[in-house]
Design a protein around this motif. Sequence first.
Motif, PDB file in Angstrom:
ATOM      1  N   SER A   8       0.864  -1.172   0.000  1.00 24.39           N
ATOM      2  CA  SER A   8       0.000   0.000   0.000  1.00 24.39           C
ATOM      3  C   SER A   8       0.905   1.226   0.000  1.00 24.39           C
ATOM      4  CB  SER A   8      -0.910   0.003   1.235  1.00 24.39           C
ATOM      5  OG  SER A   8      -0.165   0.281   2.407  1.00 24.39           O
ATOM      6  N   ASN A   9       0.325   2.397   0.101  1.00 24.62           N
ATOM      7  CA  ASN A   9       1.144   3.608   0.164  1.00 24.62           C
ATOM      8  C   ASN A   9       2.002   3.650   1.422  1.00 24.62           C
ATOM      9  OD1 ASN A   9       0.189   4.628  -2.255  1.00 24.62           O
ATOM     10  ND2 ASN A   9      -1.496   5.723  -1.279  1.00 24.62           N
ATOM     11  N   LEU A  10       1.565   2.956   2.473  1.00 31.22           N
ATOM     12  CA  LEU A  10       2.249   3.028   3.766  1.00 31.22           C
ATOM     13  C   LEU A  10       3.130   1.828   4.069  1.00 31.22           C
ATOM     14  CD1 LEU A  10       2.559   4.758   6.341  1.00 31.22           C
ATOM     15  CD2 LEU A  10       0.577   3.534   7.268  1.00 31.22           C
ATOM     16  N   ILE A  11       2.668   0.617   3.719  1.00 29.88           N
ATOM     17  CA  ILE A  11       3.407  -0.589   4.114  1.00 29.88           C
ATOM     18  C   ILE A  11       3.552  -1.591   2.978  1.00 29.88           C
ATOM     19  CG2 ILE A  11       2.689  -0.429   6.539  1.00 29.88           C
ATOM     20  CD1 ILE A  11       0.780  -2.866   5.879  1.00 29.88           C
ATOM     21  N   ILE A  12       4.487  -2.493   3.202  1.00 28.35           N
ATOM     22  CA  ILE A  12       4.637  -3.714   2.408  1.00 28.35           C
ATOM     23  C   ILE A  12       4.495  -4.863   3.394  1.00 28.35           C
ATOM     24  CG2 ILE A  12       6.191  -5.141   1.022  1.00 28.35           C
ATOM     25  CD1 ILE A  12       7.588  -2.461   0.213  1.00 28.35           C
ATOM     26  N   LEU A  13       3.667  -5.811   3.052  1.00 32.19           N
ATOM     27  CA  LEU A  13       3.484  -7.018   3.850  1.00 32.19           C
ATOM     28  C   LEU A  13       4.062  -8.157   3.029  1.00 32.19           C
ATOM     29  CD1 LEU A  13       2.039  -7.529   6.582  1.00 32.19           C
ATOM     30  CD2 LEU A  13      -0.003  -8.081   5.287  1.00 32.19           C
ATOM     31  N   ARG A  14       5.070  -8.840   3.568  1.00 34.49           N
ATOM     32  CA  ARG A  14       5.727  -9.916   2.817  1.00 34.49           C
ATOM     33  C   ARG A  14       6.124 -11.047   3.754  1.00 34.49           C
ATOM     34  NH1 ARG A  14      10.884 -10.091   4.323  1.00 34.49           N
ATOM     35  NH2 ARG A  14      12.003  -8.189   4.848  1.00 34.49           N
ATOM     36  N   ASN A  15       6.441 -12.200   3.160  1.00 35.75           N
ATOM     37  CA  ASN A  15       6.856 -13.355   3.945  1.00 35.75           C
ATOM     38  C   ASN A  15       8.128 -13.033   4.734  1.00 35.75           C
ATOM     39  OD1 ASN A  15       5.506 -14.428   1.312  1.00 35.75           O
ATOM     40  ND2 ASN A  15       5.228 -16.032   2.828  1.00 35.75           N
ATOM     41  N   THR A  16       8.157 -13.517   5.958  1.00 37.56           N
ATOM     42  CA  THR A  16       9.332 -13.366   6.810  1.00 37.56           C
ATOM     43  C   THR A  16      10.450 -14.252   6.279  1.00 37.56           C
ATOM     44  OG1 THR A  16       7.866 -13.016   8.708  1.00 37.56           O
ATOM     45  CG2 THR A  16      10.154 -13.576   9.200  1.00 37.56           C
ATOM     46  N   THR A  17      11.671 -13.745   6.343  1.00 36.13           N
ATOM     47  CA  THR A  17      12.847 -14.531   5.978  1.00 36.13           C
ATOM     48  C   THR A  17      13.680 -14.792   7.232  1.00 36.13           C
ATOM     49  OG1 THR A  17      14.297 -12.632   5.567  1.00 36.13           O
ATOM     50  CG2 THR A  17      12.935 -13.397   3.710  1.00 36.13           C
ATOM     51  N   GLU A  18      14.632 -15.679   7.111  1.00 35.79           N
ATOM     52  CA  GLU A  18      15.545 -15.973   8.219  1.00 35.79           C
ATOM     53  C   GLU A  18      16.220 -14.697   8.718  1.00 35.79           C
ATOM     54  OE1 GLU A  18      17.489 -18.238  11.064  1.00 35.79           O
ATOM     55  OE2 GLU A  18      15.955 -18.996   9.683  1.00 35.79           O
ATOM     56  N   ASP A  19      16.580 -13.816   7.803  1.00 33.92           N
ATOM     57  CA  ASP A  19      17.249 -12.566   8.183  1.00 33.92           C
ATOM     58  C   ASP A  19      16.362 -11.636   9.006  1.00 33.92           C
ATOM     59  OD1 ASP A  19      19.545 -13.375   6.869  1.00 33.92           O
ATOM     60  OD2 ASP A  19      19.096 -12.245   5.034  1.00 33.92           O
ATOM     61  N   ASP A  20      15.045 -11.834   8.952  1.00 39.78           N
ATOM     62  CA  ASP A  20      14.106 -10.980   9.684  1.00 39.78           C
ATOM     63  C   ASP A  20      13.869 -11.443  11.123  1.00 39.78           C
ATOM     64  OD1 ASP A  20      13.601  -9.511   7.290  1.00 39.78           O
ATOM     65  OD2 ASP A  20      12.073 -10.979   6.702  1.00 39.78           O
ATOM     66  N   LEU A  21      14.291 -12.643  11.473  1.00 40.32           N
ATOM     67  CA  LEU A  21      13.896 -13.232  12.752  1.00 40.32           C
ATOM     68  C   LEU A  21      14.411 -12.481  13.976  1.00 40.32           C
ATOM     69  CD1 LEU A  21      13.929 -17.073  12.076  1.00 40.32           C
ATOM     70  CD2 LEU A  21      11.983 -15.535  12.341  1.00 40.32           C
ATOM     71  N   ASP A  22      15.607 -11.921  13.911  1.00 34.24           N
ATOM     72  CA  ASP A  22      16.098 -11.137  15.057  1.00 34.24           C
ATOM     73  C   ASP A  22      15.171  -9.954  15.314  1.00 34.24           C
ATOM     74  OD1 ASP A  22      18.275 -12.763  15.684  1.00 34.24           O
ATOM     75  OD2 ASP A  22      19.639 -11.657  14.369  1.00 34.24           O
ATOM     76  N   PHE A  23      14.742  -9.285  14.256  1.00 33.27           N
ATOM     77  CA  PHE A  23      13.800  -8.167  14.396  1.00 33.27           C
ATOM     78  C   PHE A  23      12.477  -8.649  15.010  1.00 33.27           C
ATOM     79  CE2 PHE A  23      10.006  -6.151  12.726  1.00 33.27           C
ATOM     80  CZ  PHE A  23      10.162  -4.861  13.220  1.00 33.27           C
ATOM     81  N   VAL A  24      11.970  -9.775  14.545  1.00 31.62           N
ATOM     82  CA  VAL A  24      10.693 -10.304  15.032  1.00 31.62           C
ATOM     83  C   VAL A  24      10.767 -10.563  16.538  1.00 31.62           C
ATOM     84  CG1 VAL A  24       9.168 -12.331  14.944  1.00 31.62           C
ATOM     85  CG2 VAL A  24       9.954 -11.261  12.818  1.00 31.62           C
ATOM     86  N   VAL A  25      11.803 -11.273  16.968  1.00 35.41           N
ATOM     87  CA  VAL A  25      11.957 -11.597  18.389  1.00 35.41           C
ATOM     88  C   VAL A  25      12.128 -10.314  19.205  1.00 35.41           C
ATOM     89  CG1 VAL A  25      13.457 -12.747  20.068  1.00 35.41           C
ATOM     90  CG2 VAL A  25      12.797 -13.927  17.959  1.00 35.41           C
TER      91      VAL A  25
END
Length: 174
Positions: A8-25
């Motif tokens: 959208s104009n504000l966000i992108i929603l995409r599949n989580t990758t291994e590189d994203d997991l530190d951010f998620v936790v």
Amino acid sequence: MKTIHEQSNLIILRNTTEDDLDFVVQTERDLENAKYVLQWTKEQHRGAMEDEDMLHLVIEDSQTHNLVGYAIIAGLKNYDRNIELKRIAISEKNKGYGREAIKQIRKISFEDLNGHRLWLDAICKNHKAHRLYESEGFVQEGVLRECMFINGQYESIVVMSILEEEYRSNFKNR
């Protein structure tokens, strides 16, 4: 695994990758989020990423591409077409990311996943989240009293949902 890339104009929603997991936790351990979100290990998140019945998604700012949150959707294989917004956590509050993510998740649930009902549960004392969900068409179904032990105490949760027909009548073309 189903591939998701909604923008959208504000966000992108995409599949989580291994590189994203530190951010998620880190996001779910944030002091504000930890009051309302269960704490998972990186291995539990990795398991959700690999589970064919779930979508583990990150939320990016569409301009900066900085990660601003994540969400987990479950029930992709549910016979009754009940999709669960299992978890959503936003790292940067009061910027509209959560609302926009809810809109995109609602769209994915009914248009991409052919859901009949999108439901969630939220801790009763998370009034800000309840107001957001209600403003986006979710209806309270009931309260499960003191059913979760979080941060050393029992918490009650409210169950909310929106049905496919409610989405098509009120939100599909927004």
